[in-house]
Scaffold this motif. Structure first.
Motif, PDB file in Angstrom:
ATOM      1  N   TYR A  54       1.006  -1.088  -0.014  1.00 60.51           N
ATOM      2  CA  TYR A  54       0.001   0.028  -0.117  1.00 60.51           C
ATOM      3  C   TYR A  54       0.995   1.161   0.042  1.00 60.51           C
ATOM      4  CZ  TYR A  54      -3.128   3.783   1.984  1.00 60.51           C
ATOM      5  OH  TYR A  54      -3.419   5.041   1.999  1.00 60.51           O
ATOM      6  N   GLY A  55       2.021   1.223   0.748  1.00 58.39           N
ATOM      7  CA  GLY A  55       2.846   2.313   1.138  1.00 58.39           C
ATOM      8  C   GLY A  55       3.379   2.777  -0.119  1.00 58.39           C
ATOM      9  N   ARG A  56       4.156   1.370  -1.042  1.00 59.89           N
ATOM     10  CA  ARG A  56       4.797   1.757  -2.156  1.00 59.89           C
ATOM     11  C   ARG A  56       3.733   2.408  -3.413  1.00 59.89           C
ATOM     12  NH1 ARG A  56       5.396  -0.103  -6.777  1.00 59.89           N
ATOM     13  NH2 ARG A  56       3.597  -1.812  -6.854  1.00 59.89           N
ATOM     14  N   ARG A  57       2.712   1.793  -3.483  1.00 56.80           N
ATOM     15  CA  ARG A  57       1.565   2.257  -4.725  1.00 56.80           C
ATOM     16  C   ARG A  57       1.394   3.600  -4.134  1.00 56.80           C
ATOM     17  NH1 ARG A  57      -2.584  -2.426  -6.307  1.00 56.80           N
ATOM     18  NH2 ARG A  57      -1.186  -4.282  -6.163  1.00 56.80           N
ATOM     19  N   CYS A  58       0.953   4.076  -2.944  1.00 58.85           N
ATOM     20  CA  CYS A  58       0.766   5.415  -2.561  1.00 58.85           C
ATOM     21  C   CYS A  58       1.989   6.404  -2.911  1.00 58.85           C
ATOM     22  CB  CYS A  58       0.439   5.559  -1.267  1.00 58.85           C
ATOM     23  SG  CYS A  58      -1.207   4.905  -0.801  1.00 58.85           S
ATOM     24  N   ALA A  59       3.346   5.828  -2.590  1.00 60.21           N
ATOM     25  CA  ALA A  59       4.444   6.690  -2.843  1.00 60.21           C
ATOM     26  C   ALA A  59       4.491   6.893  -4.384  1.00 60.21           C
ATOM     27  CB  ALA A  59       5.590   6.148  -2.380  1.00 60.21           C
ATOM     28  N   ASP A  60       4.441   5.816  -5.250  1.00 60.95           N
ATOM     29  CA  ASP A  60       4.481   5.962  -6.615  1.00 60.95           C
ATOM     30  C   ASP A  60       3.760   7.045  -7.191  1.00 60.95           C
ATOM     31  OD1 ASP A  60       6.579   4.231  -6.615  1.00 60.95           O
ATOM     32  OD2 ASP A  60       5.609   2.326  -7.218  1.00 60.95           O
ATOM     33  N   ALA A  61       2.135   6.690  -6.766  1.00 59.08           N
ATOM     34  CA  ALA A  61       1.244   7.798  -7.187  1.00 59.08           C
ATOM     35  C   ALA A  61       1.453   9.083  -7.042  1.00 59.08           C
ATOM     36  CB  ALA A  61      -0.142   7.345  -6.647  1.00 59.08           C
ATOM     37  N   ILE A  62       1.803   9.517  -5.789  1.00 57.19           N
ATOM     38  CA  ILE A  62       1.851  10.919  -5.244  1.00 57.19           C
ATOM     39  C   ILE A  62       3.231  11.532  -5.892  1.00 57.19           C
ATOM     40  CG2 ILE A  62       2.300  12.264  -3.184  1.00 57.19           C
ATOM     41  CD1 ILE A  62      -0.318  11.266  -3.833  1.00 57.19           C
ATOM     42  N   ALA A  63       4.232  10.651  -6.196  1.00 55.72           N
ATOM     43  CA  ALA A  63       5.280  11.316  -6.910  1.00 55.72           C
ATOM     44  C   ALA A  63       5.139  11.637  -8.300  1.00 55.72           C
ATOM     45  CB  ALA A  63       6.776  10.437  -6.864  1.00 55.72           C
ATOM     46  N   GLY A  64       4.301  10.762  -9.158  1.00 57.02           N
ATOM     47  CA  GLY A  64       4.037  11.294 -10.425  1.00 57.02           C
ATOM     48  C   GLY A  64       3.324  12.294 -10.397  1.00 57.02           C
ATOM     49  N   PHE A  65       2.382  12.244  -9.648  1.00 59.74           N
ATOM     50  CA  PHE A  65       1.360  13.562  -9.424  1.00 59.74           C
ATOM     51  C   PHE A  65       1.882  14.914  -9.271  1.00 59.74           C
ATOM     52  CE2 PHE A  65      -2.676  15.482  -7.040  1.00 59.74           C
ATOM     53  CZ  PHE A  65      -2.802  16.192  -8.317  1.00 59.74           C
ATOM     54  N   VAL A  66       2.763  14.780  -8.180  1.00 57.61           N
ATOM     55  CA  VAL A  66       3.494  16.264  -7.762  1.00 57.61           C
ATOM     56  C   VAL A  66       4.432  16.598  -8.810  1.00 57.61           C
ATOM     57  CG1 VAL A  66       5.155  16.953  -6.086  1.00 57.61           C
ATOM     58  CG2 VAL A  66       3.292  15.543  -5.174  1.00 57.61           C
ATOM     59  N   THR A  67       5.086  15.705  -9.374  1.00 60.37           N
ATOM     60  CA  THR A  67       6.116  16.152 -10.388  1.00 60.37           C
ATOM     61  C   THR A  67       5.540  16.559 -11.620  1.00 60.37           C
ATOM     62  OG1 THR A  67       7.621  14.287  -9.643  1.00 60.37           O
ATOM     63  CG2 THR A  67       8.353  15.048 -12.025  1.00 60.37           C
ATOM     64  N   GLY A  68       4.410  15.905 -11.967  1.00 64.49           N
ATOM     65  CA  GLY A  68       3.544  16.347 -13.166  1.00 64.49           C
ATOM     66  C   GLY A  68       2.626  17.873 -12.811  1.00 64.49           C
ATOM     67  N   SER A  69       2.712  18.046 -11.862  1.00 61.00           N
ATOM     68  CA  SER A  69       2.046  19.246 -11.236  1.00 61.00           C
ATOM     69  C   SER A  69       3.037  20.639 -11.757  1.00 61.00           C
ATOM     70  CB  SER A  69       1.918  19.405  -9.758  1.00 61.00           C
ATOM     71  OG  SER A  69       2.916  19.705  -9.138  1.00 61.00           O
ATOM     72  N   HIS A  70       4.193  20.311 -12.172  1.00 61.84           N
ATOM     73  CA  HIS A  70       5.003  21.553 -12.463  1.00 61.84           C
ATOM     74  C   HIS A  70       4.354  22.210 -13.652  1.00 61.84           C
ATOM     75  CE1 HIS A  70       8.959  19.405 -10.589  1.00 61.84           C
ATOM     76  NE2 HIS A  70       7.876  19.615  -9.943  1.00 61.84           N
ATOM     77  N   ALA A  71       3.889  21.454 -14.338  1.00 62.62           N
ATOM     78  CA  ALA A  71       3.258  21.914 -15.840  1.00 62.62           C
ATOM     79  C   ALA A  71       1.688  22.770 -15.723  1.00 62.62           C
ATOM     80  CB  ALA A  71       2.959  20.634 -16.790  1.00 62.62           C
ATOM     81  N   TRP A  72       1.399  22.474 -14.207  1.00 66.70           N
ATOM     82  CA  TRP A  72      -0.097  23.456 -14.279  1.00 66.70           C
ATOM     83  C   TRP A  72      -0.201  24.189 -12.781  1.00 66.70           C
ATOM     84  CZ3 TRP A  72      -2.858  21.498 -10.373  1.00 66.70           C
ATOM     85  CH2 TRP A  72      -2.529  20.333  -9.768  1.00 66.70           C
ATOM     86  N   LEU A  73       0.768  23.893 -11.863  1.00 67.87           N
ATOM     87  CA  LEU A  73       0.452  24.433 -10.811  1.00 67.87           C
ATOM     88  C   LEU A  73       1.610  25.392 -10.305  1.00 67.87           C
ATOM     89  CD1 LEU A  73      -1.279  24.280  -7.841  1.00 67.87           C
ATOM     90  CD2 LEU A  73       0.332  22.477  -7.145  1.00 67.87           C
ATOM     91  N   GLU A  74       1.156  26.629  -9.696  1.00 67.92           N
ATOM     92  CA  GLU A  74       2.208  27.697  -9.227  1.00 67.92           C
ATOM     93  C   GLU A  74       1.894  27.691  -7.650  1.00 67.92           C
ATOM     94  OE1 GLU A  74       3.121  32.335  -9.700  1.00 67.92           O
ATOM     95  OE2 GLU A  74       1.903  31.428 -11.006  1.00 67.92           O
ATOM     96  N   VAL A  75       2.994  27.557  -6.951  1.00 65.13           N
ATOM     97  CA  VAL A  75       2.686  27.566  -5.537  1.00 65.13           C
ATOM     98  C   VAL A  75       2.949  29.037  -5.178  1.00 65.13           C
ATOM     99  CG1 VAL A  75       3.680  27.017  -3.396  1.00 65.13           C
ATOM    100  CG2 VAL A  75       3.867  25.477  -5.150  1.00 65.13           C
ATOM    101  N   GLU A  76       1.809  29.617  -4.049  1.00 62.11           N
ATOM    102  CA  GLU A  76       1.624  31.106  -3.808  1.00 62.11           C
ATOM    103  C   GLU A  76       1.905  30.914  -2.324  1.00 62.11           C
ATOM    104  OE1 GLU A  76      -1.569  34.665  -3.755  1.00 62.11           O
ATOM    105  OE2 GLU A  76      -1.001  33.814  -5.633  1.00 62.11           O
ATOM    106  N   HIS A  77       2.720  31.862  -1.682  1.00 63.07           N
ATOM    107  CA  HIS A  77       2.848  31.854  -0.170  1.00 63.07           C
ATOM    108  C   HIS A  77       1.975  32.734   0.197  1.00 63.07           C
ATOM    109  CE1 HIS A  77       6.747  29.852  -1.092  1.00 63.07           C
ATOM    110  NE2 HIS A  77       6.024  28.872  -0.778  1.00 63.07           N
ATOM    111  N   ARG A  78       1.521  32.489   1.713  1.00 61.47           N
ATOM    112  CA  ARG A  78       0.935  33.584   2.465  1.00 61.47           C
ATOM    113  C   ARG A  78       1.327  33.697   3.937  1.00 61.47           C
ATOM    114  NH1 ARG A  78      -4.200  35.129  -0.054  1.00 61.47           N
ATOM    115  NH2 ARG A  78      -3.935  35.121  -2.378  1.00 61.47           N
ATOM    116  N   SER A  79       2.210  34.783   4.354  1.00 63.87           N
ATOM    117  CA  SER A  79       2.791  34.500   5.583  1.00 63.87           C
ATOM    118  C   SER A  79       1.993  35.515   6.553  1.00 63.87           C
ATOM    119  CB  SER A  79       4.149  34.876   5.278  1.00 63.87           C
ATOM    120  OG  SER A  79       4.937  34.075   4.385  1.00 63.87           O
ATOM    121  N   GLY A  80       2.224  34.978   7.801  1.00 59.67           N
ATOM    122  CA  GLY A  80       1.558  35.624   8.979  1.00 59.67           C
ATOM    123  C   GLY A  80       0.181  35.347   9.072  1.00 59.67           C
TER     124      GLY A  80
END
Length: 383
Positions: free
Chosen positions: A327-353
Motif C-alpha cells: 500500500y505504501g509503495r503504491r501510494c508513494a509512486d502515485a504521489i511522486a508522479g502526480f507532484v512532479t507532473g504538477s510542475h506543468a500546471w501548478l504555481e505555489v503562492e505563499h501567504r505569511s503571518g
C-alpha cells in the motif's frame, strides 16, 4: 514549560466565510510535545471540511479554547509540515519533522504515542477519529517524503510545498480511482462501463484522480468544468474530453459511465444523472467545493443514489487487501508522479503571518483562487 503563545485561525461553524485569530498560551504537559507549524495548505478541500464539520466530525479534531463565543467557532484541519520545538515525551525528540493534520495555527500541542514511522496523537478528543487522521509521519521514515526532483528546479522547499497542497488530495484521487478500477470490490472495472465523468475537473482532487484514470486502457476520462477554467483543464492533458457545465448533454452515452463529483453542485450532478439515465452505473461524491450551490431545481435524480466516498475507510480496505508495505509503495509512486507532473500546471503562492493565513481562507472561500494556484500559508515559524 513554555511561555510561547499560539496564534490560531478559527472559522465560524455556521458562517464559514467568517474567521477570527485567537492567541493563547498553554504549557506542554507531561508526555506531550509542541510543534511549530511552518506550512499548511489552504484549498477547496479545507472548505469541504468546514461544510461537513458537524456530519463527519472535522470540528472535533482540534477543539477550541474557552475563548468568548468558543462554541460558535471551530478549527479546520489542514495538511502541513511541523517541527518539534518542545518535548516532554521520552519517545519524541526535539527537532523531529512531521507531516500530518494540523490546525491552521502557529503551533500545536499533541499527546503522542510513538509508531513505526512517527507518532499517533492519543489525546482523548482524537480517540474516535480514523487512524489516518491521527497519524504524523516522520520525514526520516516517510515513504512518500519528497525527493528534491519533485520540486521545481530541484528545490526540496518547493517539493514540500507541493506535498502539502497535493498529497492528501492526490491520495484521495488515487484511492477513488482504484475503487472504480475494481468496481468497488466486485472485480468489474469501472462497473463494466468505458467512461468516467469528473465534475469540478480543475480541482486538485479531480486532477489526482484523472492522473491515475488516464493511465487505464479503455476508459474515456471526461472533465466537466467552468468556462473560466476550461483552458487550464485542457492544458493538463489528463482528460480525453473537456466540456462545460452547460454541455453535459453533448456527451456520448454509448458504453455507459460512472461519475465522480468533487463540486457538490446538485444541478450539475443532476444533469449527469439525467443525461446518462440507467447507463450511469455508479455515482460517487467526494467533496463540496461549491459550498454555496443551490439545490437542483429538478427534484430527485434519476439513476443510482450518489454514494459518499470516505477515503479513510478505503485506506483500511486497501491495506488489508494489498498489505501495508505494498500500500505504501503504491501510494508513494502515485504521489511522486502526480507532484512532479504538477510542475506543468501548478504555481505555489505563499501567504505569511496571521493576516496572510486569514486572507488565504477568504480567497479560497470566495472561489477567487485560480486552480493553477496553490496557497501555502504559515502563521508563525520559519520557512
Amino acid at each position: 514549560m513554555s511561555d510561547e503563545n499560539t496564534t490560531t485561525l478559527e472559522v465560524h461553524r455556521t458562517d464559514i466565510g467568517r474567521t477570527r485569530l485567537v492567541e493563547e498560551g498553554g504549557d506542554v504537559g507531561e508526555g506531550q510535545v509542541r510543534l511549530s507549524i511552518d506550512r499548511f495548505a489552504v484549498t477547496a478541500n479545507n472548505i469541504t471540511y468546514a461544510v461537513f464539520g458537524e456530519m463527519l466530525g472535522y470540528w472535533d479534531f482540534f477543539p477550541t479554547a474557552d475563548a468568548e463565543g468558543g462554541a460558535d467557532w471551530g478549527r479546520v484541519p489542514a495538511m502541513g509540515w511541523a517541527t518539534v520545538v518542545e518535548s516532554r515525551s521520552e519517545e519524541i525528540p526535539l527537532g523531529g519533522r512531521y507531516y500530518g493534520w494540523y490546525p491552521m495555527a502557529s503551533h500545536a500541542v499533541f499527546t503522542p504515542m510513538a509508531t513505526n514511522d512517527g507518532f499517533r496523537d492519543d489525546g482523548a478528543h482524537r480517540a474516535a477519529h480514523a487512524p489516518v487522521y491521527r497519524a504524523y509521519v516522520s520525514a526520516g521514515s516517510d515513504p512518500m517524503y519528497p525527493s528534491p526532483t519533485e520540486g521545481v528546479d530541484g528545490s526540496l522547499d518547493d517539493a514540500e510545498d507541493r506535498h502539502v497542497l497535493l498529497r492528501g488530495l492526490g491520495l484521495t484521487g488515487f484511492l477513488a480511482e482504484e475503487f472504480f478500477a475494481d468496481g468497488g470490490g466486485s472485480g468489474e472495472s469501472y462497473f463494466a462501463t468505458n467512461r468516467v465523468v469528473v465534475l469540478s475537473a480543475s480541482s486538485k482532487t479531480a486532477l489526482g484522480f484523472a492522473d491515475r484514470a488516464a493511465r487505464r486502457d479503455g476508459i474515456e476520462v471526461v472533465g466537466v468544468t467552468s468556462a473560466a477554467n476550461r483552458d487550464m483543464v485542457v492544458a493538463t492533458g489528463l482528460y480525453d474530453v473537456v466540456v462545460g457545465y452547460d454541455e453535459i448533454d453533448t456527451l456520448a452515452t454509448d458504453g455507459g459511465a460512472v461519475s465522480i463529483d468533487m463540486a457538490g453542485n446538485p444541478t450539475a450532478l443532476a444533469a449527469v444523472h439525467h443525461h446518462f439515465g440507467d447507463g450511469l452505473a455508479y455515482s460517487m461524491t467526494v467533496g463540496r467545493s461549491h459550498h454555496d450551490a443551490e439545490a437542483s431545481p429538478d427534484g430527485e435524480m434519476t439513476g443510482p443514489t450518489p454514494q459518499m466516498f470516505f477515503a479513510p475507510s478505503e485506506v483500511g480496505r486497501r491495506i488489508e487487501q494489498w498489505g501495508r508495505n505494498e500500500y505504501g509503495r503504491r501510494c508513494a509512486d502515485a504521489i511522486a508522479g502526480f507532484v512532479t507532473g504538477s510542475h506543468a500546471w501548478l504555481e505555489v503562492e505563499h501567504r505569511s503571518g496571521p493576516d496572510g493565513a486569514k486572507q488565504a481562507w477568504a480567497d479560497v472561500h470566495a472561489g477567487s483562487v485560480a486552480p493553477s494556484i496553490g496557497l501555502v500559508a504559515r502563521i508563525g515559524g520559519a520557512r
